[in-house]
Design an enzyme around this catalytic site. Structure first.
Site, PDB file in Angstrom:
ATOM      1  N   TYR A 125      -2.549  -0.606   9.895  1.00  0.00           N
ATOM      2  CA  TYR A 125      -2.510  -0.990   8.483  1.00  0.00           C
ATOM      3  C   TYR A 125      -1.222  -0.523   7.821  1.00  0.00           C
ATOM      4  CZ  TYR A 125      -4.035  -1.373   3.602  1.00  0.00           C
ATOM      5  OH  TYR A 125      -4.129  -1.693   2.265  1.00  0.00           O
ATOM      6  N   SER A 144       0.845  -1.190   0.000  1.00  0.00           N
ATOM      7  CA  SER A 144       0.000   0.000   0.000  1.00  0.00           C
ATOM      8  C   SER A 144       0.879   1.237   0.000  1.00  0.00           C
ATOM      9  CB  SER A 144      -0.896   0.026   1.249  1.00  0.00           C
ATOM     10  OG  SER A 144      -1.558   1.279   1.381  1.00  0.00           O
TER      11      SER A 144
END
Length: 266
Positions: free
Chosen positions: A163, A150
Site C-alpha cells: 500500500y 496517503s
C-alpha cells in the site's frame, strides 16, 4: 472595506458552478465525500466506481451526480467512460483520483497477487485516469488533477508495504505529470490523508481499543499517534481536495498536502 478585492476569490455556495468533475472510487468513504462536496458547490460530477450500488445512491440523492461503472485497472474502460462523461456532462475541469485498495501483510510474506492487485488499482489506476483526462485538458489549456494518496507514502508502516509503495508511486507520478503539463495550464497535486474513519480504516481494527491506539500511537508497530487527538472524517479530506481544485489554489501545483492531524510530524 470594498466589496471585492482584486485577485480575491469569494467563497460561495456555487463555487464550482458550471464545472465538470470526475471522481474515481466514488462509491464510499473519501470518494463519496468528495463527490457530495463538489455537487454541493454546484459542479456536475461523474461519479465512477467498480461497483454500482454506491454511485447509484449518490446519483439518486444529488441531481448533479451521474453514475458510471468504471474499472480503473482497465485502460479501455477508463478511456470509454472518460469519453462518455465528457459527451454527457461537458469537458472535464477536474479529475480526483480516489480509488484504492489495501492488502496488509508483512513485506516478506506478501503474495504476488496482493502486490499486483494493489499496484493495479492504486498506481496503474491513477496512471490510466490521469493520462486519459490530461490529454483532453492539454488540448483545452486548462484543468486540475488531484490524487488522493496517503501519509503512508512518506513514512514506513508495518504490514503495509504494498500500500505504502503504491501510494508513493502514485504521488510521484502525479507530480511528474504536473511538471510536464504546467505550461498547458494544468495543475496536479496530491492530498495525503492519515487515518480516516472509512470502511478501509475500520477493516484494520481488531478490537474495541483499536480506535484509541490509532490516536495514542502504538510503539509495537513503530507508529506515532495523532497530535490533534482525533481520527479524520472523510469530509476533512474532501475539504482539502476542494481547496486544491479551486481557483483559490490557482498558483499551487506539484504539491502534497498532508491531512493527518500531525501524525507524520512534518
Amino acid at each position: 472595506m470594498p466589496d471585492h478585492i482584486p485577485g480575491h476569490i469569494p467563497y460561495g455556495h456555487g463555487e464550482f458552478e458550471g464545472r465538470t468533475v470526475l471522481v474515481t472510487g466514488a462509491g464510499q468513504g473519501i470518494g463519496a465525500a468528495v463527490t457530495e462536496a463538489f455537487a454541493g458547490l454546484g459542479a456536475r460530477v461523474a461519479a465512477t466506481d467498480l461497483g454500482a450500488s454506491g454511485i447509484d445512491r449518490l446519483a439518486g440523492t444529488h441531481p448533479s451526480v451521474t453514475a458510471y461503472a468504471m474499472d480503473v485497472t482497465d485502460r479501455h474502460s477508463v478511456d470509454d467512460i472518460v469519453a462518455k462523461a465528457e459527451s454527457d456532462l461537458g469537458p472535464l475541469d477536474v479529475l480526483v483520483n480516489v480509488a484504492g485498495i489495501l492488502r496488509t501483510s508483512p513485506a516478506a510474506q506478501l503474495s504476488d497477487q496482493d502486490w499486483a492487485d494493489t499496484f493495479a488499482v492504486n498506481t496503474t489506476g491513477v496512471f490510466h485516469t490521469s493520462r486519459a483526462v490530461a490529454a483532453r485538458m492539454t488540448r483545452r489549456g486548462s484543468g486540475c488533477i488531484v490524487t488522493v494518496g496517503s501519509n503512508a507514502a512518506g513514512i514506513p508502516r508495518t504490514g503495509m508495504a504494498a500500500y505504502a509503495a503504491s501510494k508513493a508511486a502514485a504521488a510521484m507520478f502525479t507530480k511528474c505529470l504536473g511538471l510536464e503539463v504546467a505550461r498547458d495550464g494544468i495543475r496536479c497535486n496530491v492530498v495525503a490523508p492519515g487515518s480516516t474513519d472509512t470502511a478501509m480504516q475500520r477493516g484494520l481494527w481488531s478490537d474495541e481499543h483499536a480506535h484509541r491506539r490509532v490516536i495514542d500511537g502504538d510503539p509495537a508497530t513503530y507508529r506515532t499517534g495523532i497530535p490533534l487527538g482525533r481520527i479524520a472524517e472523510p469530509h476533512d479530506i474532501a475539504d482539502a481536495v476542494l481547496f486544491l481544485a479551486s481557483d483559490r489554489a490557482r498558483h499551487i501545483t506539484l504539491q502534497e498536502l498532508c491531512v493527518d492531524g500531525g501524525a507524520t510530524l512534518r
